[in-house]
Design a protein around this motif. Structure first.
Motif, PDB file in Angstrom:
ATOM      1  N   GLY A   7       9.928   0.691  15.176  1.00  0.00           N
ATOM      2  CA  GLY A   7       9.865   0.756  13.720  1.00  0.00           C
ATOM      3  C   GLY A   7      10.488   2.018  13.152  1.00  0.00           C
ATOM      4  N   TYR A   8      10.237   3.142  13.802  1.00  0.00           N
ATOM      5  CA  TYR A   8      10.766   4.418  13.315  1.00  0.00           C
ATOM      6  C   TYR A   8      11.937   4.934  14.143  1.00  0.00           C
ATOM      7  CZ  TYR A   8       6.835   4.807  10.132  1.00  0.00           C
ATOM      8  OH  TYR A   8       5.932   4.592   9.128  1.00  0.00           O
ATOM      9  N   GLY A   9      12.241   4.258  15.237  1.00  0.00           N
ATOM     10  CA  GLY A   9      13.395   4.627  16.048  1.00  0.00           C
ATOM     11  C   GLY A   9      13.207   5.847  16.933  1.00  0.00           C
ATOM     12  N   ILE A  10      11.969   6.262  17.147  1.00  0.00           N
ATOM     13  CA  ILE A  10      11.734   7.418  18.023  1.00  0.00           C
ATOM     14  C   ILE A  10      12.118   7.019  19.454  1.00  0.00           C
ATOM     15  CG2 ILE A  10       9.959   8.919  19.024  1.00  0.00           C
ATOM     16  CD1 ILE A  10       8.525   8.795  16.328  1.00  0.00           C
ATOM     17  N   GLY A  11      13.037   7.760  20.023  1.00  0.00           N
ATOM     18  CA  GLY A  11      13.468   7.487  21.391  1.00  0.00           C
ATOM     19  C   GLY A  11      14.608   6.486  21.504  1.00  0.00           C
ATOM     20  N   LEU A  12      15.114   6.026  20.385  1.00  0.00           N
ATOM     21  CA  LEU A  12      16.242   5.091  20.430  1.00  0.00           C
ATOM     22  C   LEU A  12      17.556   5.865  20.363  1.00  0.00           C
ATOM     23  CD1 LEU A  12      15.079   2.224  18.036  1.00  0.00           C
ATOM     24  CD2 LEU A  12      15.198   2.175  20.531  1.00  0.00           C
ATOM     25  N   GLY A  13      18.586   5.272  20.896  1.00  0.00           N
ATOM     26  CA  GLY A  13      19.912   5.873  20.815  1.00  0.00           C
ATOM     27  C   GLY A  13      20.244   6.737  22.016  1.00  0.00           C
ATOM     28  N   PRO A  14      21.466   7.293  22.014  1.00  0.00           N
ATOM     29  CA  PRO A  14      21.892   8.105  23.151  1.00  0.00           C
ATOM     30  C   PRO A  14      21.087   9.413  23.232  1.00  0.00           C
ATOM     31  CG  PRO A  14      23.570   8.091  21.414  1.00  0.00           C
ATOM     32  CD  PRO A  14      22.491   7.149  20.998  1.00  0.00           C
ATOM     33  N   GLY A  15      20.970   9.921  24.438  1.00  0.00           N
ATOM     34  CA  GLY A  15      20.252  11.172  24.668  1.00  0.00           C
ATOM     35  C   GLY A  15      18.743  11.026  24.678  1.00  0.00           C
ATOM     36  N   ASN A  16      18.279   9.820  24.826  1.00  0.00           N
ATOM     37  CA  ASN A  16      16.835   9.569  24.836  1.00  0.00           C
ATOM     38  C   ASN A  16      16.381   8.916  26.142  1.00  0.00           C
ATOM     39  OD1 ASN A  16      15.840  10.473  22.184  1.00  0.00           O
ATOM     40  ND2 ASN A  16      17.307   8.975  21.408  1.00  0.00           N
ATOM     41  N   GLY A  17      16.944   9.390  27.236  1.00  0.00           N
ATOM     42  CA  GLY A  17      16.537   8.870  28.545  1.00  0.00           C
ATOM     43  C   GLY A  17      15.073   9.132  28.846  1.00  0.00           C
TER      44      GLY A  17
END
Length: 142
Positions: free
Chosen positions: A71-81
């Motif tokens: 919902g808030y995108g925490i941990g989504l996208g590059p650099g979030n291994g």
């Protein structure tokens, strides 16, 4: 978002309290003398109630975590291994939770289980998983 995060932390901490204490009840169940039926039944009742309660706590903890992630995108996208590693820890925690249920069913059926020393080591699993999850979330090492 901060309310969701705060509630997530509260429910996670509460779920972990159950994950820490239930194996301690198993230690005691494994140590009960075979002629002490009342003590065994009392501990079994405690284990059943705790398992139900910690399962009720796990549901909002997981739902709120999903809300933060998707919902808030925490941990989504590059650099979030780190989030992938944390999700692996969450899956391990769910497996541990299920394993606790299986052990409870064995105690209820009075089937052979492990000894009290094994359960003392088993009890360390959630401690290590909590340490891993907290380090991943705070340090975000990758």
């Amino acid at each position: 978002m901060l309310w969701i995060k705060a509630l997530h932390i509260v429910f996670i901490a509460s779920w972990f309290a159950g994950l820490f204490y239930l194996p301690r009840i198993y230690v005691n169940l494994a140590m009960v003398a075979s002629d002490s039926r009342a003590e065994y039944e009392r501990l079994l009742l405690m284990a059943r109630k705790l398992y139900r309660f910690m399962t009720l706590l796990a549901a909002p903890a997981l739902a709120l975590g999903l809300w933060l992630w998707l919902g808030y995108g925490i941990g989504l996208g590059p650099g979030n291994g780190w989030m992938h590693a944390k999700l692996a820890v969450v899956l391990l925690l769910l497996a541990y939770h299920f394993w606790c249920w299986r052990l409870l069913r064995r105690f209820e059926a009075r089937l052979p289980t492990h000894g009290h020393v094994w359960f003392r080591w088993f009890n360390e699993g959630p401690v290590l998983m909590m340490l891993a999850a907290v380090l991943l979330v705070v340090l975000k090492p990758f």
